[in-house]
Design a protein around this motif. Structure first.
Motif, PDB file in Angstrom:
ATOM      1  N   ALA A   1      13.658 141.750 -82.128  1.00 39.48           N
ATOM      2  CA  ALA A   1      12.383 142.432 -82.367  1.00 39.48           C
ATOM      3  C   ALA A   1      11.565 141.695 -83.417  1.00 39.48           C
ATOM      4  CB  ALA A   1      12.643 143.866 -82.812  1.00 39.48           C
ATOM      5  N   LEU A   2      12.225 141.183 -84.464  1.00 41.49           N
ATOM      6  CA  LEU A   2      11.496 140.446 -85.500  1.00 41.49           C
ATOM      7  C   LEU A   2      10.895 139.168 -84.931  1.00 41.49           C
ATOM      8  CD1 LEU A   2      13.712 140.744 -88.685  1.00 41.49           C
ATOM      9  CD2 LEU A   2      11.616 141.928 -88.154  1.00 41.49           C
TER      10      LEU A   2
ATOM     11  N   PHE B   1      30.188 144.603 -83.584  1.00 45.74           N
ATOM     12  CA  PHE B   1      29.217 145.685 -83.756  1.00 45.74           C
ATOM     13  C   PHE B   1      28.001 145.219 -84.560  1.00 45.74           C
ATOM     14  CE2 PHE B   1      28.155 149.785 -85.854  1.00 45.74           C
ATOM     15  CZ  PHE B   1      27.716 150.407 -84.715  1.00 45.74           C
ATOM     16  N   THR B   2      28.289 144.476 -85.653  1.00 46.07           N
ATOM     17  CA  THR B   2      27.185 143.959 -86.461  1.00 46.07           C
ATOM     18  C   THR B   2      26.360 142.962 -85.670  1.00 46.07           C
ATOM     19  OG1 THR B   2      28.684 144.160 -88.321  1.00 46.07           O
ATOM     20  CG2 THR B   2      26.646 142.980 -88.696  1.00 46.07           C
TER      21      THR B   2
ATOM     22  N   ASP C   1      34.309 145.241 -85.659  1.00 46.84           N
ATOM     23  CA  ASP C   1      33.240 145.489 -86.629  1.00 46.84           C
ATOM     24  C   ASP C   1      32.249 144.338 -86.663  1.00 46.84           C
ATOM     25  OD1 ASP C   1      35.367 144.018 -87.499  1.00 46.84           O
ATOM     26  OD2 ASP C   1      35.055 144.484 -89.616  1.00 46.84           O
TER      27      ASP C   1
ATOM     28  N   ALA D   1      17.861 143.824 -83.914  1.00 44.04           N
ATOM     29  CA  ALA D   1      16.804 143.713 -84.918  1.00 44.04           C
ATOM     30  C   ALA D   1      16.138 142.345 -84.916  1.00 44.04           C
ATOM     31  CB  ALA D   1      17.381 144.022 -86.297  1.00 44.04           C
TER      32      ALA D   1
ATOM     33  N   ALA E   1       7.911 139.989 -82.831  1.00 40.84           N
ATOM     34  CA  ALA E   1       6.783 140.308 -83.707  1.00 40.84           C
ATOM     35  C   ALA E   1       6.167 139.049 -84.287  1.00 40.84           C
ATOM     36  CB  ALA E   1       7.246 141.240 -84.823  1.00 40.84           C
ATOM     37  N   ALA E   2       7.014 138.054 -84.614  1.00 38.61           N
ATOM     38  CA  ALA E   2       6.474 136.790 -85.109  1.00 38.61           C
ATOM     39  C   ALA E   2       5.760 136.038 -84.001  1.00 38.61           C
ATOM     40  CB  ALA E   2       7.595 135.932 -85.688  1.00 38.61           C
TER      41      ALA E   2
ATOM     42  N   ALA F   1      24.139 144.808 -83.312  1.00 37.00           N
ATOM     43  CA  ALA F   1      23.058 145.544 -83.965  1.00 37.00           C
ATOM     44  C   ALA F   1      22.014 144.599 -84.535  1.00 37.00           C
ATOM     45  CB  ALA F   1      23.619 146.431 -85.073  1.00 37.00           C
ATOM     46  N   VAL F   2      22.468 143.543 -85.233  1.00 38.03           N
ATOM     47  CA  VAL F   2      21.521 142.649 -85.913  1.00 38.03           C
ATOM     48  C   VAL F   2      21.007 141.583 -84.958  1.00 38.03           C
ATOM     49  CG1 VAL F   2      21.237 141.052 -87.807  1.00 38.03           C
ATOM     50  CG2 VAL F   2      22.653 143.044 -88.105  1.00 38.03           C
TER      51      VAL F   2
END
Lengths: 81, 179
Positions: A66-67, A54-55, A51, A63, A70-71, A58-59
């Motif tokens: 991508a953040l 998995f986190t 678990d 994510a 974008a910055a 994913a994070v």
């Protein structure tokens, strides 16, 4: 727990971490941090906690990469120092 | 072979005809377009599976992050303006607070419906016509985790949109194109 696989993954982690710190291209540093998160997710799964892995996948690899890209689109791509 | 000899302009016209027109009028790559069209619904289905497909607690945060990743993929491929059209700022604020209200409201309902006999967040005491363990599992899986997932997905998507959005020199909002 497979000791050689663990040692190989941790060696990869150290190499990727040093590379992400020393590289001049910030986009390459972000991609290296994504790779770091992915290897780290493998280490978590290897330590029998799927678990958390998995986190992390994913994070960390999804994510936050991508953040950070974008910055980076508002900053200069090449590190000055 | 004959398709490869079509000029760049001809390809762009064909891309516009098939609806593959990006935010700035240029055509998108057909591979990127197809992969995004296939992967966005798949990852949203996977996010729902992670959130409510498994019995028991856990997975709300991860499912929300995967759902937000599908929205981020949509925004990077089809343009941030299109992404904002899919999830406008007002709806984003409403959804991100709705998830918190679901989480806190279900916990409060347990207390209210039993006239104070059960504690806050005591899901097992909720008056549903199934047995104790199932009651707790159903509430956690289908109500609380969905609330967590809604909040996490909308807040992550909002973070990305705010970072990628760009205002022009006159201060008007204009979606960033060359991400």
């Amino acid at each position: 727990m497979i000791i050689p696989l663990d040692l190989a993954l941790l060696f990869f982690l150290v190499v990727i971490g040093i590379a992400a710190l020393t590289v001049k291209d910030l986009l390459a540093a972000i991609v290296l941090l994504g790779a770091y998160s992915f290897v780290m997710a493998t280490v978590w799964v290897q330590m029998h906690s799927p678990d958390v892995g998995f986190t992390e996948a994913a994070v960390g690899a999804g994510a936050s990469t991508a953040l950070m890209i974008a910055a980076l689109s508002r900053l200069e791509r090449w590190s000055s120092d | 072979m004959s398709k490869r000899t079509v000029s760049k302009k001809g390809e762009r016209e064909a891309g516009k005809k098939e609806g593959r027109e990006g935010a700035d009028g240029e055509e998108r790559d057909v591979i990127v377009d197809t992969v995004a069209r296939v992967m966005i619904p798949l990852s949203q289905m996977f996010a729902l599976y992670v959130m409510i497909g498994t019995e028991g607690a856990g997975g709300g945060f991860q499912g929300g992050v995967i759902f937000a990743a599908s929205l981020i993929l949509l925004a990077t491929v089809f343009g941030v303006k299109k992404g904002r059209d899919v999830l406008p700022e007002g709806e984003n604020a409403i959804l991100s607070s709705l998830g918190l209200y679901i989480y806190a409201g279900v916990g409060l309902l347990c207390m209210v419906l039993l006239w104070g006999a059960a504690e806050y967040l005591n899901y097992g005491a909720f008056p549903l016509p199934v047995e104790y363990a199932l009651r707790r599992g159903y509430l956690v899986t289908y109500a609380v985790e969905v609330g967590i997932g809604i909040t996490v997905a909308t807040v992550f998507a909002s973070l990305f949109f705010d970072l990628a959005w760009r205002e022009d020199v006159l201060g008007r909002d204009e979606g960033r194109r060359d991400l």
